[in-house]
Design an enzyme around this catalytic site. Structure first.
Site, PDB file in Angstrom:
ATOM      1  N   LYS A 118       0.706  -1.159  -0.081  1.00 58.64           N
ATOM      2  CA  LYS A 118       0.156   0.307  -0.160  1.00 58.64           C
ATOM      3  C   LYS A 118       0.723   1.255  -0.101  1.00 58.64           C
ATOM      4  O   LYS A 118       0.566   2.115  -0.699  1.00 58.64           O
ATOM      5  CB  LYS A 118      -0.894  -0.082   1.278  1.00 58.64           C
ATOM      6  CG  LYS A 118      -2.011   1.157   1.124  1.00 58.64           C
ATOM      7  CD  LYS A 118      -2.328   1.362   2.551  1.00 58.64           C
ATOM      8  CE  LYS A 118      -1.744   2.610   3.119  1.00 58.64           C
ATOM      9  NZ  LYS A 118      -1.985   3.075   4.294  1.00 58.64           N
ATOM     10  N   ASP A 136      -6.407   1.583   1.534  1.00 56.36           N
ATOM     11  CA  ASP A 136      -6.333   1.831   3.162  1.00 56.36           C
ATOM     12  C   ASP A 136      -7.830   1.406   3.549  1.00 56.36           C
ATOM     13  O   ASP A 136      -8.576   0.669   2.755  1.00 56.36           O
ATOM     14  CB  ASP A 136      -6.098   3.179   3.216  1.00 56.36           C
ATOM     15  CG  ASP A 136      -7.045   4.372   2.848  1.00 56.36           C
ATOM     16  OD1 ASP A 136      -8.017   3.712   2.088  1.00 56.36           O
ATOM     17  OD2 ASP A 136      -7.003   5.487   2.935  1.00 56.36           O
TER      18      ASP A 136
END
Length: 207
Positions: A118, A136
């Protein structure tokens, strides 16, 4: 699927080339901000970083940082103990393995301490405009409420969104972050003013 295309088009229409709310001046500041923002708000990170970057203005100074001193700058951030250790390790690896230049490809970024998929994707999205999706908590929640993914993990959700949307992923990622932060909130989502209301069948929907 027609509905997914409509969702994509409405995100792109309602968020005109959105960018992160993290404040940074260069690639070094960006990677530090993104690492700090894990399970922490951008607002909190933006309060921490001005003094942090005065103390450690570049990757070399961060690599040589005293751990206790670094912790004192970021102690109001969640998981600051781990993050402080990872920031120093990350900076040392950049200096030792990449001649002090933060790498701009996924594999090398992920080789750095504290940089998972991420974080790597967010850095590449924001700095390079790369066609990546990053998931997220906001993107995860929004994609499940909109029935774009039923995946149990952020990584698998990212695969679903990448397959569905294909392009403009950098803008769609940021649009979904902002949408989740301000409209499709975890508690009390603003369904009445939501531009996707007519396409949403979520059990969380506030009628």
């Amino acid at each position: 699927m027609k509905r997914n295309l409509q969702i994509k088009e409405l995100f792109l229409k309602n968020f005109d080339k959105p960018v992160t709310e993290l404040k940074f001046k260069n690639l070094y500041e960006l990677i530090v901000c993104v690492m700090l923002s894990a399970q922490c708000t951008d607002k909190r990170v933006n309060l921490i970083t001005p003094d942090l970057f005065k103390a450690y203005p570049d990757i070399k100074s961060l690599a040589n940082a005293n751990l206790a001193s670094l912790k004192s700058y970021i102690q109001s951030c969640s998981f600051f103990n781990n993050k402080a250790q990872n920031l120093i390790k990350m900076a040392k690896a950049v200096c030792e393995n990449f001649d002090g230049e933060i790498p701009l490809n996924e594999k090398d970024l992920k080789s750095l301490a504290g940089v998972g998929q991420k974080t790597a994707h967010v850095v590449l999205i924001e700095w390079c405009g790369a066609n990546f999706m990053a998931v997220d908590t906001h993107v995860f929640r929004v994609s499940h409420r909109l029935n774009l993914s039923k995946a149990k993990t952020p990584e698998a959700t990212e695969e679903d969104l990448t397959r569905i949307f294909k392009d403009n992923l950098n803008y769609l990622h940021q649009a979904m972050v902002l949408f989740g932060r301000y409209t499709c909130k975890a508690k009390k989502p603003l369904c009445k003013e939501c531009f996707l209301n007519h396409l949403c069948t979520s059990k969380d929907k506030e009628i």
